[in-house]
Write a protein that holds these residues in place. Structure first.
Motif, PDB file in Angstrom:
ATOM      1  N   GLY A 256       7.967 -25.081 -38.007  1.00  0.00           N
ATOM      2  CA  GLY A 256       8.062 -26.377 -38.686  1.00  0.00           C
ATOM      3  C   GLY A 256       7.182 -27.466 -38.102  1.00  0.00           C
ATOM      4  O   GLY A 256       7.333 -28.623 -38.457  1.00  0.00           O
ATOM      5  N   GLY A 257       6.301 -27.122 -37.188  1.00  0.00           N
ATOM      6  CA  GLY A 257       5.402 -28.138 -36.655  1.00  0.00           C
ATOM      7  C   GLY A 257       6.032 -28.965 -35.541  1.00  0.00           C
ATOM      8  O   GLY A 257       7.179 -28.739 -35.144  1.00  0.00           O
ATOM      9  N   LEU A 258       5.259 -29.918 -35.053  1.00  0.00           N
ATOM     10  CA  LEU A 258       5.645 -30.708 -33.896  1.00  0.00           C
ATOM     11  C   LEU A 258       6.937 -31.490 -34.135  1.00  0.00           C
ATOM     12  O   LEU A 258       7.822 -31.539 -33.284  1.00  0.00           O
ATOM     13  CB  LEU A 258       4.501 -31.668 -33.537  1.00  0.00           C
ATOM     14  CG  LEU A 258       4.710 -32.450 -32.233  1.00  0.00           C
ATOM     15  CD1 LEU A 258       4.757 -31.493 -31.055  1.00  0.00           C
ATOM     16  CD2 LEU A 258       3.597 -33.477 -32.030  1.00  0.00           C
ATOM     17  N   LYS A 259       7.038 -32.108 -35.324  1.00  0.00           N
ATOM     18  CA  LYS A 259       8.183 -32.957 -35.621  1.00  0.00           C
ATOM     19  C   LYS A 259       9.490 -32.170 -35.485  1.00  0.00           C
ATOM     20  O   LYS A 259      10.446 -32.628 -34.876  1.00  0.00           O
ATOM     21  CB  LYS A 259       8.061 -33.543 -37.037  1.00  0.00           C
ATOM     22  CG  LYS A 259       9.014 -34.699 -37.288  1.00  0.00           C
ATOM     23  CD  LYS A 259       8.773 -35.375 -38.632  1.00  0.00           C
ATOM     24  CE  LYS A 259       9.477 -34.630 -39.734  1.00  0.00           C
ATOM     25  NZ  LYS A 259       9.411 -35.300 -41.044  1.00  0.00           N
ATOM     26  N   SER A 260       9.469 -30.978 -36.065  1.00  0.00           N
ATOM     27  CA  SER A 260      10.712 -30.217 -36.024  1.00  0.00           C
ATOM     28  C   SER A 260      10.993 -29.710 -34.609  1.00  0.00           C
ATOM     29  O   SER A 260      12.148 -29.585 -34.203  1.00  0.00           O
ATOM     30  CB  SER A 260      10.683 -29.075 -37.035  1.00  0.00           C
ATOM     31  OG  SER A 260       9.783 -28.089 -36.626  1.00  0.00           O
ATOM     32  N   LYS A 261       9.924 -29.439 -33.847  1.00  0.00           N
ATOM     33  CA  LYS A 261      10.155 -28.997 -32.466  1.00  0.00           C
ATOM     34  C   LYS A 261      10.755 -30.129 -31.628  1.00  0.00           C
ATOM     35  O   LYS A 261      11.633 -29.909 -30.801  1.00  0.00           O
ATOM     36  CB  LYS A 261       8.858 -28.484 -31.841  1.00  0.00           C
ATOM     37  CG  LYS A 261       8.586 -27.038 -32.236  1.00  0.00           C
ATOM     38  CD  LYS A 261       7.284 -26.497 -31.675  1.00  0.00           C
ATOM     39  CE  LYS A 261       6.850 -25.298 -32.483  1.00  0.00           C
ATOM     40  NZ  LYS A 261       5.486 -25.391 -32.997  1.00  0.00           N
ATOM     41  N   LEU A 262      10.257 -31.333 -31.869  1.00  0.00           N
ATOM     42  CA  LEU A 262      10.824 -32.508 -31.188  1.00  0.00           C
ATOM     43  C   LEU A 262      12.280 -32.706 -31.588  1.00  0.00           C
ATOM     44  O   LEU A 262      13.145 -32.964 -30.751  1.00  0.00           O
ATOM     45  CB  LEU A 262      10.026 -33.758 -31.579  1.00  0.00           C
ATOM     46  CG  LEU A 262       8.961 -34.222 -30.589  1.00  0.00           C
ATOM     47  CD1 LEU A 262       8.163 -35.368 -31.185  1.00  0.00           C
ATOM     48  CD2 LEU A 262       9.627 -34.644 -29.270  1.00  0.00           C
ATOM     49  N   GLY A 263      12.521 -32.584 -32.892  1.00  0.00           N
ATOM     50  CA  GLY A 263      13.887 -32.721 -33.402  1.00  0.00           C
ATOM     51  C   GLY A 263      14.815 -31.721 -32.741  1.00  0.00           C
ATOM     52  O   GLY A 263      15.934 -32.058 -32.333  1.00  0.00           O
ATOM     53  N   ALA A 264      14.328 -30.490 -32.609  1.00  0.00           N
ATOM     54  CA  ALA A 264      15.148 -29.437 -32.012  1.00  0.00           C
ATOM     55  C   ALA A 264      15.457 -29.762 -30.553  1.00  0.00           C
ATOM     56  O   ALA A 264      16.563 -29.515 -30.063  1.00  0.00           O
ATOM     57  CB  ALA A 264      14.426 -28.097 -32.115  1.00  0.00           C
ATOM     58  N   LEU A 265      14.471 -30.344 -29.882  1.00  0.00           N
ATOM     59  CA  LEU A 265      14.654 -30.730 -28.488  1.00  0.00           C
ATOM     60  C   LEU A 265      15.781 -31.754 -28.367  1.00  0.00           C
ATOM     61  O   LEU A 265      16.626 -31.691 -27.467  1.00  0.00           O
ATOM     62  CB  LEU A 265      13.341 -31.326 -27.967  1.00  0.00           C
ATOM     63  CG  LEU A 265      13.092 -31.206 -26.468  1.00  0.00           C
ATOM     64  CD1 LEU A 265      12.968 -29.739 -26.088  1.00  0.00           C
ATOM     65  CD2 LEU A 265      11.811 -31.957 -26.068  1.00  0.00           C
ATOM     66  N   MET A 266      15.794 -32.696 -29.337  1.00  0.00           N
ATOM     67  CA  MET A 266      16.827 -33.736 -29.317  1.00  0.00           C
ATOM     68  C   MET A 266      18.195 -33.156 -29.670  1.00  0.00           C
ATOM     69  O   MET A 266      19.220 -33.733 -29.330  1.00  0.00           O
ATOM     70  CB  MET A 266      16.454 -34.864 -30.280  1.00  0.00           C
ATOM     71  CG  MET A 266      15.160 -35.551 -29.856  1.00  0.00           C
ATOM     72  SD  MET A 266      14.651 -36.830 -31.008  1.00  0.00           S
ATOM     73  CE  MET A 266      15.537 -38.221 -30.329  1.00  0.00           C
ATOM     74  N   LEU A 267      18.184 -32.033 -30.360  1.00  0.00           N
ATOM     75  CA  LEU A 267      19.451 -31.407 -30.763  1.00  0.00           C
ATOM     76  C   LEU A 267      19.883 -30.311 -29.784  1.00  0.00           C
ATOM     77  O   LEU A 267      20.821 -29.566 -30.042  1.00  0.00           O
ATOM     78  CB  LEU A 267      19.317 -30.802 -32.163  1.00  0.00           C
ATOM     79  CG  LEU A 267      19.471 -31.777 -33.329  1.00  0.00           C
ATOM     80  CD1 LEU A 267      19.255 -31.059 -34.646  1.00  0.00           C
ATOM     81  CD2 LEU A 267      20.855 -32.408 -33.312  1.00  0.00           C
ATOM     82  N   LYS A 268      19.174 -30.223 -28.665  1.00  0.00           N
ATOM     83  CA  LYS A 268      19.421 -29.134 -27.727  1.00  0.00           C
ATOM     84  C   LYS A 268      20.889 -29.026 -27.322  1.00  0.00           C
ATOM     85  O   LYS A 268      21.477 -27.939 -27.328  1.00  0.00           O
ATOM     86  CB  LYS A 268      18.551 -29.350 -26.475  1.00  0.00           C
ATOM     87  CG  LYS A 268      18.151 -28.062 -25.798  1.00  0.00           C
ATOM     88  CD  LYS A 268      17.237 -28.347 -24.640  1.00  0.00           C
ATOM     89  CE  LYS A 268      17.318 -27.199 -23.647  1.00  0.00           C
ATOM     90  NZ  LYS A 268      16.616 -27.529 -22.402  1.00  0.00           N
TER      91      LYS A 268
END
Lengths: 348, 348
Positions: A256-268
C-alpha cells in the motif's frame, strides 16, 4: 500435584517442551514434573532439575505411526509411559504435544474412560469477541476425537462441558448450545433433532437450544457441543479464516505504499493487542474430557509458552476436582442416564 | 435471455430487488426481466419499465412458512409463480432472496431435477486469499441444501461443481477436493472414506484428495465438496470469523487513542480494499446445482448491488450452457453412474 509429560511429542520436542516445563515449574513450586523421553537430549536443554524427574526411554511414537497400534506396541514410548504413570497413580495428569490419535488411544486404553462415558470428547477454548472489543471465551466440544459420533456421545459432551466450564471459566451455570444449521428447534438432520430434544429434557443443564457457527465468536453459548467431524471442520475454519485475514491485512499494508506503512506503524500496538487476543496458546491445550484423569494435548507446533499455559490449565483442572464431580454426577444419575440410553437405542 | 425474479423475497424487498434489477437491466440490454409481486409496490420503486414485465400477485411466502407446504399451497405466490415461469419455458432462470427452503422446494417440485441427479446442492463462491495478497475464488458445495447427505449426493456435487467452475471461474480442469478432518486418504468416517474412493476412481475428475477447512481460504482446491451440514457450518464459520475480526479491529482502533485513529485514517484505503475483497455480494448468489434451469438465491439481507451481481452470474450460467453440459455428461455416462449407484447401495 504431579504432571507426567511426554517430552518427545511435538515439532520442537524436546527443547521447547523442556523449556516450557521449566517456566511452569518456576511459577508453580507446588507442582512436580516427570519428563519421559531421551534423557541425554532432555538434559541438554534443562537448566535446573528442581522438581523435575527424568524417566529415560529411547522409544518415541511418530506422527506417521498408526495411533492404536503404536500405543499397543510401543509400550516403552515416552507417550505411553507418561500415560502409564497416571494410570499407576504416580502422576495426576498426562500431557503431550504429540499425535492426537495416539494421545487419545493412550487415554482410552492406558488410563481408561470415566465409568458411564462412552467416548471422550476433545474440547478446546476459543475466543469470544464482544461488541465493545473485550475478549471472552467459550468451549467447543468435540473438536475431533471422534469422526463417527452418536447421539448419546454429544449428550455426554454437554454433561462434561458444563463441569469443565464451571471449573475453568468459573461460570456457575454455563449456557449450553448445540451447533446446528439454524437456531430453530427442528433444524438439522434426525440425529441433531434427537440430541436437541434430549438436552432440552435435562432440566439441570442450562440448554439454550441450537446455535449457528456464524455466532460462535459472538458468544452464542458458553459451551457449544457438536459431533467431532463438524467440530473439527468448524475449529479449523475459524483458525484458517483468522490466519488468512491477518495475512491479507499484512500483504495489503506492504503493497500500500509509504502512507499505509506509516499508518501500520501507528497501529502497531493495536495489531499487537489483536494478535495477543487471538493467540490460541494462551488458552492452553485441548482436553480429552471423559478420561479418568486429565489428558491434555497442545498443537504439534507448540513452543515453551504454550507448554507453560497448558500446565496452568492442568493445575486448574486438578484443583477444581471437575473429574470427580463428573464422576459423582454420573453415578448419582445412573438410572436417568440408563433410561436415556435405552430410549436412544430403541429409537434407532 | 429472460430472468424470472421473485420481487417480494428478502428483507429489503421489493425496493432493493427492483433497484438491483434496474441496475442489471441498464448494464445488460440483451436481458429482459419478469418481476413477480405486488404490482403497486413494485411500481413505486421502478423508474423505467424498459425490458421489465410486472406480473401482479398479492401472495407472498414468508420466512416463517414451512417451505414445502408453502410451495405446495401458495401456488400464486411471487416465489412459486417465478419458478413456474421457468418451468413453462417463459424464462431461462429463477432468482429470489427469500426463504432458502422455499426456493429449494420450488426448484425441486416446480422446475424439477436434472435427470440423474438425486439431490441438488447449494453452491457458493468464496474468496481465496493468496500469500501475495491477491484474491482468487473457490466453490464450496453443498452449503446447506441437504442436512442429511448421502455418499452419492457428494459424488454428484463433484460432477456438477466441475462444470460450474469451468463455466463461472473459467478454469479448464478445476481441482476438486473433499472436505475432511485430515488430508490423508483414510481420514474421516466410513461415509467420507467411501466418497473419497469413488471420486478417486473417476479419472475424468481432477480429484486432489481430502482437504481441511483450515486451508480453504488458502486455495486448497477450486471446488470443495462436502455434505450440506458440514458445508453450512463451515460457510457460517468463515463468515462469522471474518466479521468478528473486522469488529475487533474497529473496536481496538476506536479504543486505542489518537495515534491509532490517525494510523487507521492512513490505512483507510487498505481497509477499504480488504473490505471490498471480502465482500461476498460481488460473488453473486448461491446456486442450486442439479435443478433443470438456473435457480439462484442471495442472502435475505441483499441490497441492489448484490441483486445486480446475481444477474451477472445468471447471465454467465445461461450463456455458458453449463446445465446442458451436465445433462449431456450424465446421459453419456449413464451406465457408469448406474454402476456406482449399485455399488454404493450394496455397500450399505
Amino acid at each position: 500435584m504431579k504432571i507426567a509429560v511426554d517430552a518427545m511429542g511435538g515439532d520442537y520436542a524436546p527443547e521447547q517442551i523442556v523449556k516450557g516445563i521449566e517456566l511452569a515449574r518456576d511459577a508453580n513450586p507446588d507442582i512436580s514434573f516427570q519428563l519421559f523421553g531421551k534423557s541425554d537430549e532432555i538434559k541438554k536443554y534443562l537448566k535446573n532439575q528442581g522438581n523435575i524427574e527424568i524417566i529415560d526411554t529411547d522409544v518415541v511414537i511418530d506422527m506417521g505411526d498408526e495411533p492404536v497400534k503404536a500405543v499397543r506396541q510401543k509400550r516403552k514410548s515416552s507417550l505411553v509411559l507418561a500415560a502409564q504413570a497416571v494410570k499407576d497413580g504416580k502422576a495426576d495428569a498426562f500431557y503431550s504435544a504429540g499425535s492426537t490419535g495416539a494421545i487419545l488411544a493412550a487415554g482410552l486404553f492406558v488410563i481408561g474412560r470415566i465409568k458411564g462415558i462412552d467416548r471422550p470428547g476433545l474440547t478446546t477454548t476459543l475466543p469470544v469477541i464482544n461488541k465493545d472489543g473485550s475478549i471472552g471465551q467459550f468451549l467447543l466440544i468435540d473438536v475431533g476425537a471422534n469422526a463417527d459420533t452418536k447421539v448419546l456421545n454429544v449428550y455426554e459432551y454437554a454433561l462434561m462441558g458444563r463441569f469443565y466450564a464451571q471449573a475453568i471459566m468459573g461460570i456457575k451455570n454455563p449456557t449450553i448450545g448445540l451447533l446446528n444449521n439454524g437456531t430453530e428447534a427442528d433444524k438439522g438432520d434426525m440425529k441433531h433433532r434427537e440430541i436437541h430434544d434430549l438436552l432440552l429434557e435435562n432440566k439441570e443443564l442450562n440448554f439454550i437450544g441450537n446455535v449457528e457457527s456464524r455466532e460462535l465468536l459472538n458468544g452464542a453459548a458458553n459451551v457449544v457441543v457438536t459431533d467431532g467431524f463438524t467440530g473439527n471442520a468448524v475449529l479449523k475454519s475459524i483458525e484458517g479464516t483468522a490466519g488468512s485475514m491477518l495475512n491479507l491485512i499484512k500483504s495489503s499494508i506492504m503493497s500500500g505504499g509509504l502512507k499505509s506503512k506509516l499508518g501500520a506503524l501507528m497501529l502497531k500496538d493495536v495489531f499487537k493487542k489483536i494478535g495477543k487476543n487471538l493467540d490460541y496458546s494462551q488458552y492452553g491445550g485441548a482436553v480429552f474430557l471423559g478420561v479418568k484423569s486429565p489428558v491434555i494435548k497442545s498443537h504439534g507446533s507448540s513452543k515453551a509458552k504454550t507448554v507453560k499455559f497448558a500446565m496452568d490449565q492442568i493445575k486448574q483442572i486438578v484443583n477444581s476436582k471437575m473429574i470427580p464431580q463428573v464422576n459423582d454426577y454420573l453415578q448419582s444419575h445412573e438410572d436417568e442416564i440408563q433410561a436415556i440410553k435405552d430410549k436412544v437405542k430403541s429409537s434407532k
